[in-house]
Design a protein around this motif. Structure first.
Motif, PDB file in Angstrom:
ATOM      1  N   UNK A  13      -0.182   5.620  19.668  1.00 45.91           N
ATOM      2  CA  UNK A  13       0.190   4.262  19.280  1.00 45.91           C
ATOM      3  C   UNK A  13      -0.944   3.604  18.496  1.00 45.91           C
ATOM      4  N   UNK A  14      -0.573   2.750  17.566  1.00 46.72           N
ATOM      5  CA  UNK A  14      -1.496   1.942  16.777  1.00 46.72           C
ATOM      6  C   UNK A  14      -2.422   2.726  15.856  1.00 46.72           C
ATOM      7  N   UNK A  15      -2.105   3.959  15.558  1.00 47.84           N
ATOM      8  CA  UNK A  15      -2.847   4.668  14.527  1.00 47.84           C
ATOM      9  C   UNK A  15      -2.258   4.266  13.184  1.00 47.84           C
ATOM     10  N   UNK A  16      -2.955   4.572  12.120  1.00 48.10           N
ATOM     11  CA  UNK A  16      -2.416   4.254  10.798  1.00 48.10           C
ATOM     12  C   UNK A  16      -1.121   5.012  10.547  1.00 48.10           C
ATOM     13  N   UNK A  17      -1.054   6.240  11.029  1.00 43.51           N
ATOM     14  CA  UNK A  17       0.171   7.034  10.877  1.00 43.51           C
ATOM     15  C   UNK A  17       1.329   6.361  11.620  1.00 43.51           C
ATOM     16  N   UNK A  18       1.090   5.881  12.817  1.00 42.60           N
ATOM     17  CA  UNK A  18       2.128   5.196  13.592  1.00 42.60           C
ATOM     18  C   UNK A  18       2.564   3.924  12.885  1.00 42.60           C
ATOM     19  N   UNK A  19       1.620   3.212  12.298  1.00 39.71           N
ATOM     20  CA  UNK A  19       1.951   1.990  11.567  1.00 39.71           C
ATOM     21  C   UNK A  19       2.781   2.307  10.323  1.00 39.71           C
ATOM     22  N   UNK A  20       2.463   3.415   9.640  1.00 40.25           N
ATOM     23  CA  UNK A  20       3.265   3.833   8.492  1.00 40.25           C
ATOM     24  C   UNK A  20       4.702   4.120   8.913  1.00 40.25           C
ATOM     25  N   UNK A  23       6.668   0.996   9.464  1.00 43.40           N
ATOM     26  CA  UNK A  23       7.083   0.388   8.193  1.00 43.40           C
ATOM     27  C   UNK A  23       8.266   1.120   7.587  1.00 43.40           C
ATOM     28  N   UNK A  24       8.212   2.445   7.638  1.00 42.72           N
ATOM     29  CA  UNK A  24       9.194   3.262   6.932  1.00 42.72           C
ATOM     30  C   UNK A  24      10.549   3.333   7.631  1.00 42.72           C
ATOM     31  N   UNK A  25      10.611   3.074   8.923  1.00 39.47           N
ATOM     32  CA  UNK A  25      11.898   3.129   9.614  1.00 39.47           C
ATOM     33  C   UNK A  25      12.682   1.833   9.447  1.00 39.47           C
ATOM     34  N   UNK A  26      12.040   0.787   9.006  1.00 42.06           N
ATOM     35  CA  UNK A  26      12.744  -0.480   8.767  1.00 42.06           C
ATOM     36  C   UNK A  26      13.692  -0.304   7.589  1.00 42.06           C
ATOM     37  N   UNK A  27      14.832  -0.990   7.615  1.00 37.73           N
ATOM     38  CA  UNK A  27      15.791  -0.872   6.504  1.00 37.73           C
ATOM     39  C   UNK A  27      15.190  -1.230   5.142  1.00 37.73           C
ATOM     40  N   UNK A  28      14.208  -2.141   5.122  1.00 36.94           N
ATOM     41  CA  UNK A  28      13.599  -2.533   3.851  1.00 36.94           C
ATOM     42  C   UNK A  28      12.645  -1.479   3.328  1.00 36.94           C
ATOM     43  N   UNK A  29      12.178  -0.557   4.197  1.00 37.77           N
ATOM     44  CA  UNK A  29      11.253   0.486   3.767  1.00 37.77           C
ATOM     45  C   UNK A  29       9.907  -0.101   3.390  1.00 37.77           C
ATOM     46  N   UNK A  30       9.150   0.629   2.569  1.00 40.99           N
ATOM     47  CA  UNK A  30       7.820   0.179   2.159  1.00 40.99           C
ATOM     48  C   UNK A  30       7.479   0.757   0.791  1.00 40.99           C
ATOM     49  N   UNK A  31       6.826  -0.050  -0.021  1.00 44.19           N
ATOM     50  CA  UNK A  31       6.356   0.425  -1.325  1.00 44.19           C
ATOM     51  C   UNK A  31       4.973   1.050  -1.150  1.00 44.19           C
ATOM     52  N   UNK A  32       4.525   1.733  -2.169  1.00 45.38           N
ATOM     53  CA  UNK A  32       3.199   2.341  -2.155  1.00 45.38           C
ATOM     54  C   UNK A  32       2.133   1.257  -1.962  1.00 45.38           C
ATOM     55  N   UNK A  33       2.277   0.136  -2.654  1.00 44.54           N
ATOM     56  CA  UNK A  33       1.300  -0.949  -2.554  1.00 44.54           C
ATOM     57  C   UNK A  33       1.245  -1.486  -1.126  1.00 44.54           C
ATOM     58  N   UNK A  34       2.393  -1.638  -0.465  1.00 48.56           N
ATOM     59  CA  UNK A  34       2.420  -2.118   0.913  1.00 48.56           C
ATOM     60  C   UNK A  34       1.740  -1.127   1.855  1.00 48.56           C
ATOM     61  N   UNK A  35       1.998   0.160   1.654  1.00 51.09           N
ATOM     62  CA  UNK A  35       1.387   1.168   2.516  1.00 51.09           C
ATOM     63  C   UNK A  35      -0.123   1.245   2.292  1.00 51.09           C
ATOM     64  N   UNK A  36      -0.554   1.079   1.040  1.00 47.16           N
ATOM     65  CA  UNK A  36      -1.985   1.083   0.734  1.00 47.16           C
ATOM     66  C   UNK A  36      -2.665  -0.126   1.376  1.00 47.16           C
ATOM     67  N   UNK A  38      -1.680  -1.769   4.060  1.00 48.35           N
ATOM     68  CA  UNK A  38      -1.667  -1.591   5.511  1.00 48.35           C
ATOM     69  C   UNK A  38      -2.790  -0.668   5.980  1.00 48.35           C
ATOM     70  N   UNK A  39      -2.934   0.455   5.290  1.00 48.49           N
ATOM     71  CA  UNK A  39      -3.875   1.484   5.746  1.00 48.49           C
ATOM     72  C   UNK A  39      -5.273   1.356   5.161  1.00 48.49           C
ATOM     73  N   UNK A  40      -5.386   0.750   3.993  1.00 47.93           N
ATOM     74  CA  UNK A  40      -6.668   0.718   3.297  1.00 47.93           C
ATOM     75  C   UNK A  40      -6.939   1.998   2.535  1.00 47.93           C
ATOM     76  N   UNK A  41      -5.930   2.870   2.452  1.00 47.16           N
ATOM     77  CA  UNK A  41      -6.060   4.152   1.768  1.00 47.16           C
ATOM     78  C   UNK A  41      -5.738   4.010   0.289  1.00 47.16           C
ATOM     79  N   UNK A  42      -6.214   4.970  -0.505  1.00 49.53           N
ATOM     80  CA  UNK A  42      -5.832   5.050  -1.904  1.00 49.53           C
ATOM     81  C   UNK A  42      -4.460   5.718  -2.002  1.00 49.53           C
TER      82      UNK A  42
END
Length: 87
Positions: A13-20, A23-36, A38-42
């Motif tokens: 729980x609460x890892x960046x992978x879990x947070x991704x 985000x992705x299971x929600x009906x609205x999904x997530x864009x690359x910018x939103x995922x970046x 959230x995680x601070x990743x490139x």
């Protein structure tokens, strides 16, 4: 004596992978910018996580489609697969 690992790796729980995944299971999904954001990743790291960890290792059906000029990613999976990945 070593223990045998389960077939599907558990997700902490609460890892960046879990947070991704959240985000992705929600009906609205997530864009690359939103995922970046959230995680601070490139971008290449987010794409690697989608392909390697979520698709290959966890077996989730991550799909992306362009909506209003922005690619939005979502997890489309069989019942129970996402719940199993969350536990």
């Amino acid at each position: 004596m070593p223990t045998v690992a389960s077939a599907a790796p558990a997700l902490r729980a609460q890892t960046k992978q879990a947070q991704l995944i959240e985000m992705l299971v929600k009906p609205s999904g997530a864009s690359m910018v939103q995922m970046m954001a959230l995680t601070g990743w490139q971008a290449h790291t987010v794409r690697g996580a989608l392909s390697g960890a979520l698709r290959k290792r966890l077996g989730l059906d991550v799909q992306g489609q362009v909506e209003e000029g922005v690619r939005v990613y979502r997890i489309h999976s069989r019942a129970g697969t996402v719940e199993a990945a969350r536990s």
